[in-house]
Design a protein around this motif. Structure first.
Motif, PDB file in Angstrom:
ATOM      1  N   SER A 165       0.711  -1.245  -0.080  1.00 60.51           N
ATOM      2  CA  SER A 165       0.043  -0.091  -0.006  1.00 60.51           C
ATOM      3  C   SER A 165       0.939   1.145   0.144  1.00 60.51           C
ATOM      4  O   SER A 165       0.424   2.191  -0.573  1.00 60.51           O
ATOM      5  CB  SER A 165      -0.956  -0.037   1.179  1.00 60.51           C
ATOM      6  OG  SER A 165      -1.650  -1.025   1.327  1.00 60.51           O
ATOM      7  N   SER A 166       2.112   1.159   0.296  1.00 60.53           N
ATOM      8  CA  SER A 166       3.024   2.311   0.465  1.00 60.53           C
ATOM      9  C   SER A 166       3.421   2.971  -0.809  1.00 60.53           C
ATOM     10  O   SER A 166       3.792   3.972  -0.715  1.00 60.53           O
ATOM     11  CB  SER A 166       4.018   2.133   1.466  1.00 60.53           C
ATOM     12  OG  SER A 166       3.738   1.382   2.660  1.00 60.53           O
ATOM     13  N   THR A 167       3.290   1.782  -1.657  1.00 61.31           N
ATOM     14  CA  THR A 167       3.772   2.193  -3.196  1.00 61.31           C
ATOM     15  C   THR A 167       3.072   3.187  -3.626  1.00 61.31           C
ATOM     16  O   THR A 167       3.328   3.519  -5.128  1.00 61.31           O
ATOM     17  CB  THR A 167       4.123   0.995  -3.987  1.00 61.31           C
ATOM     18  OG1 THR A 167       3.272   0.204  -4.143  1.00 61.31           O
ATOM     19  CG2 THR A 167       5.107   0.469  -3.293  1.00 61.31           C
ATOM     20  N   GLY A 168       1.593   3.406  -3.501  1.00 65.72           N
ATOM     21  CA  GLY A 168       0.609   3.947  -4.412  1.00 65.72           C
ATOM     22  C   GLY A 168       0.926   5.425  -4.472  1.00 65.72           C
ATOM     23  O   GLY A 168       1.296   6.239  -3.303  1.00 65.72           O
ATOM     24  N   PRO A 169       0.943   6.092  -5.604  1.00 66.33           N
ATOM     25  CA  PRO A 169       1.348   7.612  -5.815  1.00 66.33           C
ATOM     26  C   PRO A 169       0.449   8.351  -5.008  1.00 66.33           C
ATOM     27  O   PRO A 169       0.636   9.592  -4.939  1.00 66.33           O
ATOM     28  CB  PRO A 169       1.506   7.975  -7.204  1.00 66.33           C
ATOM     29  CG  PRO A 169       0.393   6.717  -7.789  1.00 66.33           C
ATOM     30  CD  PRO A 169       0.874   5.420  -6.824  1.00 66.33           C
ATOM     31  N   ARG A 170      -0.766   7.932  -4.869  1.00 66.37           N
ATOM     32  CA  ARG A 170      -1.926   8.778  -4.216  1.00 66.37           C
ATOM     33  C   ARG A 170      -2.034   8.537  -2.674  1.00 66.37           C
ATOM     34  O   ARG A 170      -2.598   9.281  -2.085  1.00 66.37           O
ATOM     35  CB  ARG A 170      -3.343   8.480  -4.766  1.00 66.37           C
ATOM     36  CG  ARG A 170      -3.467   8.772  -6.239  1.00 66.37           C
ATOM     37  CD  ARG A 170      -4.968   8.200  -6.862  1.00 66.37           C
ATOM     38  NE  ARG A 170      -4.722   6.740  -6.979  1.00 66.37           N
ATOM     39  CZ  ARG A 170      -4.121   5.883  -7.821  1.00 66.37           C
ATOM     40  NH1 ARG A 170      -3.287   6.714  -8.894  1.00 66.37           N
ATOM     41  NH2 ARG A 170      -4.109   4.650  -7.756  1.00 66.37           N
ATOM     42  N   VAL A 171      -1.200   7.626  -2.195  1.00 61.40           N
ATOM     43  CA  VAL A 171      -1.328   7.424  -0.796  1.00 61.40           C
ATOM     44  C   VAL A 171      -0.184   8.326  -0.137  1.00 61.40           C
ATOM     45  O   VAL A 171       1.163   8.101  -0.686  1.00 61.40           O
ATOM     46  CB  VAL A 171      -0.904   5.752  -0.607  1.00 61.40           C
ATOM     47  CG1 VAL A 171      -0.662   5.672   0.894  1.00 61.40           C
ATOM     48  CG2 VAL A 171      -2.041   5.179  -1.128  1.00 61.40           C
ATOM     49  N   ASN A 172      -0.300   8.971   0.906  1.00 60.14           N
ATOM     50  CA  ASN A 172       0.614   9.294   1.784  1.00 60.14           C
ATOM     51  C   ASN A 172       1.188   8.200   2.673  1.00 60.14           C
ATOM     52  O   ASN A 172       0.467   7.582   3.502  1.00 60.14           O
ATOM     53  CB  ASN A 172       0.000  10.410   2.540  1.00 60.14           C
ATOM     54  CG  ASN A 172       0.853  11.482   3.358  1.00 60.14           C
ATOM     55  OD1 ASN A 172       2.043  10.915   3.928  1.00 60.14           O
ATOM     56  ND2 ASN A 172       0.918  12.629   3.641  1.00 60.14           N
ATOM     57  N   VAL A 173       2.554   8.203   2.507  1.00 62.47           N
ATOM     58  CA  VAL A 173       2.928   6.891   3.155  1.00 62.47           C
ATOM     59  C   VAL A 173       2.855   7.195   4.802  1.00 62.47           C
ATOM     60  O   VAL A 173       2.594   6.315   5.668  1.00 62.47           O
ATOM     61  CB  VAL A 173       4.618   6.756   3.016  1.00 62.47           C
ATOM     62  CG1 VAL A 173       5.139   5.754   3.912  1.00 62.47           C
ATOM     63  CG2 VAL A 173       4.699   6.492   1.418  1.00 62.47           C
ATOM     64  N   ASN A 174       2.772   8.398   5.193  1.00 59.73           N
ATOM     65  CA  ASN A 174       2.726   8.673   6.877  1.00 59.73           C
ATOM     66  C   ASN A 174       1.328   8.068   7.366  1.00 59.73           C
ATOM     67  O   ASN A 174       1.085   8.028   8.477  1.00 59.73           O
ATOM     68  CB  ASN A 174       2.653  10.189   7.101  1.00 59.73           C
ATOM     69  CG  ASN A 174       4.285  10.493   7.027  1.00 59.73           C
ATOM     70  OD1 ASN A 174       5.053   9.842   7.127  1.00 59.73           O
ATOM     71  ND2 ASN A 174       4.565  11.834   6.209  1.00 59.73           N
ATOM     72  N   GLU A 175       0.090   7.982   6.421  1.00 62.62           N
ATOM     73  CA  GLU A 175      -0.963   7.696   6.720  1.00 62.62           C
ATOM     74  C   GLU A 175      -1.453   6.294   6.552  1.00 62.62           C
ATOM     75  O   GLU A 175      -2.491   5.887   6.812  1.00 62.62           O
ATOM     76  CB  GLU A 175      -1.871   8.572   5.940  1.00 62.62           C
ATOM     77  CG  GLU A 175      -1.819  10.033   6.411  1.00 62.62           C
ATOM     78  CD  GLU A 175      -2.738  11.011   5.269  1.00 62.62           C
ATOM     79  OE1 GLU A 175      -3.507  10.356   4.386  1.00 62.62           O
ATOM     80  OE2 GLU A 175      -2.806  12.258   5.354  1.00 62.62           O
ATOM     81  N   VAL A 176      -0.401   5.448   6.094  1.00 61.65           N
ATOM     82  CA  VAL A 176      -0.598   3.855   6.221  1.00 61.65           C
ATOM     83  C   VAL A 176      -0.773   3.445   7.639  1.00 61.65           C
ATOM     84  O   VAL A 176      -0.002   3.852   8.450  1.00 61.65           O
ATOM     85  CB  VAL A 176       0.506   3.020   5.330  1.00 61.65           C
ATOM     86  CG1 VAL A 176       0.426   1.792   5.166  1.00 61.65           C
ATOM     87  CG2 VAL A 176       0.642   3.971   3.874  1.00 61.65           C
ATOM     88  N   GLY A 177      -1.494   2.422   7.796  1.00 57.58           N
ATOM     89  CA  GLY A 177      -1.948   2.000   9.066  1.00 57.58           C
ATOM     90  C   GLY A 177      -0.907   1.083   9.627  1.00 57.58           C
ATOM     91  O   GLY A 177      -0.923  -0.026   9.858  1.00 57.58           O
ATOM     92  N   PHE A 178       0.576   1.763   9.464  1.00 58.86           N
ATOM     93  CA  PHE A 178       1.749   0.353  10.031  1.00 58.86           C
ATOM     94  C   PHE A 178       1.278   0.351  11.739  1.00 58.86           C
ATOM     95  O   PHE A 178       1.086   1.284  12.339  1.00 58.86           O
ATOM     96  CB  PHE A 178       2.906   1.329  10.044  1.00 58.86           C
ATOM     97  CG  PHE A 178       3.189   1.589   8.453  1.00 58.86           C
ATOM     98  CD1 PHE A 178       3.413   0.676   7.466  1.00 58.86           C
ATOM     99  CD2 PHE A 178       3.330   3.018   8.059  1.00 58.86           C
ATOM    100  CE1 PHE A 178       3.808   1.215   6.360  1.00 58.86           C
ATOM    101  CE2 PHE A 178       3.933   3.371   6.978  1.00 58.86           C
ATOM    102  CZ  PHE A 178       4.111   2.215   5.936  1.00 58.86           C
ATOM    103  N   ARG A 179       1.697  -0.844  11.981  1.00 64.16           N
ATOM    104  CA  ARG A 179       1.536  -1.187  13.410  1.00 64.16           C
ATOM    105  C   ARG A 179       2.886  -1.321  14.226  1.00 64.16           C
ATOM    106  O   ARG A 179       2.711  -1.805  15.452  1.00 64.16           O
ATOM    107  CB  ARG A 179       0.844  -2.744  13.490  1.00 64.16           C
ATOM    108  CG  ARG A 179      -0.480  -2.558  12.423  1.00 64.16           C
ATOM    109  CD  ARG A 179      -1.035  -4.022  12.195  1.00 64.16           C
ATOM    110  NE  ARG A 179       0.339  -4.511  11.398  1.00 64.16           N
ATOM    111  CZ  ARG A 179       0.142  -5.898  11.052  1.00 64.16           C
ATOM    112  NH1 ARG A 179      -0.799  -6.790  11.656  1.00 64.16           N
ATOM    113  NH2 ARG A 179       1.154  -6.534  10.347  1.00 64.16           N
ATOM    114  N   SER A 180       3.915  -1.014  13.585  1.00 60.49           N
ATOM    115  CA  SER A 180       5.303  -0.994  14.571  1.00 60.49           C
ATOM    116  C   SER A 180       6.314   0.087  13.616  1.00 60.49           C
ATOM    117  O   SER A 180       5.943   0.297  12.285  1.00 60.49           O
ATOM    118  CB  SER A 180       5.809  -2.245  14.665  1.00 60.49           C
ATOM    119  OG  SER A 180       6.304  -2.774  13.106  1.00 60.49           O
ATOM    120  N   GLU A 181       7.332   0.475  14.307  1.00 59.71           N
ATOM    121  CA  GLU A 181       8.257   1.262  13.637  1.00 59.71           C
ATOM    122  C   GLU A 181       9.131   0.608  12.585  1.00 59.71           C
ATOM    123  O   GLU A 181       9.379   0.985  11.646  1.00 59.71           O
ATOM    124  CB  GLU A 181       9.169   1.824  14.702  1.00 59.71           C
ATOM    125  CG  GLU A 181      10.122   2.839  14.062  1.00 59.71           C
ATOM    126  CD  GLU A 181       9.428   4.302  13.485  1.00 59.71           C
ATOM    127  OE1 GLU A 181      10.067   4.778  12.714  1.00 59.71           O
ATOM    128  OE2 GLU A 181       8.287   4.475  14.092  1.00 59.71           O
TER     129      GLU A 181
END
Length: 293
Positions: A165-181
């Protein structure tokens, strides 16, 4: 580490053959084993085999990948860039430390990040490029089904999905629902490798026209009128590429991906094949724009 002999030599990017998987397998394995301090048990070959099988159309449920730009070469370029980035970051003693298991999960995310362009065997309309606007979600859906059948846990599958999901050009990587650092860092790494891997491709200036054709097919598939197209022509895409790098990509790499690409620089020699190749490609593109007048 302080001795130059303790480091793997700088990646000779122009010398890598991306027309087959052999060089990429060897180089990824070398970097994985350096990080893991153990031999690969066949995992890398297994998953590269799986992706090659799918791209070649050997799976009866799917046609061969028929996108002119997002081909297996692009996937291999992104995957090697990811392995180099994780390896160099590890050699720089950056934290959080990436485990062998996390390296493997990130590798799978890179290998499957564009698998959503595949068409089912009965899908006879156009090419997989028509799915450009939704291919990240399709890639996640495919990866979930594929990895579940291989016995992956839901937690591990979610990890891979978040990285894709982090690769999408329309996605802000900071807003992906990561669960850990760790998951966040690897999402940034996969995103970075996707952009750097393709823009460093020596063929990149010549591949902008096939890229435009993929965009155009997706625009038409969505029913968008020409005045709604982000790039109404190949020339518009060509002219917009330098600012795409200067404004969009650099912001994404430096802000959303926290500048992780700095680790691609060799800690002893300072060499960075990726940066040199990107700059060379942009110079060619600027010359072509100037020639247009």
């Amino acid at each position: 580490m302080s001795d130059a002999d303790e480091f793997i030599a700088p990646l000779d990017l122009p010398g890598v053959d991306f027309t087959s998987t052999a060089d990429v397998r060897r180089l990824v394995r070398e970097r994985y084993e350096r990080l893991a301090k153990a031999s690969d048990d066949g995992f890398i070959d297994d998953y590269i085999d799986a992706v090659e099988y799918l791209f070649n159309g050997s799976d009866p449920e799917y046609q061969a990948m028929d996108t002119a730009y997002h081909d297996i070469t692009h996937t291999l370029q992104a995957t090697l860039c990811l392995a180099e980035l994780i390896h160099r970051r590890h050699e720089d003693d950056a934290t959080p430390r990436i485990s062998a298991a996390d390296f493997r999960r990130a590798l799978v995310a890179s290998l499957f990040h564009d698998i959503g362009f595949l068409k089912k065997s009965d899908d006879r309309e156009g090419s997989g490029a028509k799915y450009t606007h939704v291919h990240e979600q399709r890639s996640c859906d495919f990866a979930r089904t594929f990895l579940k059948a291989r016995g992956w846990t839901d937690n591990d599958i979610r990890f891979v999905e978040n990285l894709i999901s982090s690769t999408g050009p329309r996605v802000n990587v900071n807003e992906v629902g990561f669960r850990s650092e760790t998951e966040r860092v690897l999402g940034q790494a996969v995103c970075t490798a996707d952009y750097i891997g393709q823009i460093s491709d020596p063929r990149y200036p010549d591949r902008l026209e096939p890229l435009f054709n993929e965009f155009a097919e997706s625009y038409r598939y969505q029913g968008l009128a020409p005045d709604q197209w982000l790039f109404p022509s190949y020339e518009a895409l060509l002219r917009g590429t330098p600012s795409f790098w200067d404004v969009f990509v650099l912001r994404k790499l430096n802000e959303e991906c926290a500048g992780i690409w700095r680790h691609l620089e060799h800690p002893v020699t300072g060499e960075n094949s990726y940066k040199a190749s990107v700059e060379h490609n942009l110079a060619i593109i600027r010359d072509r724009i100037a020639a247009l007048g």
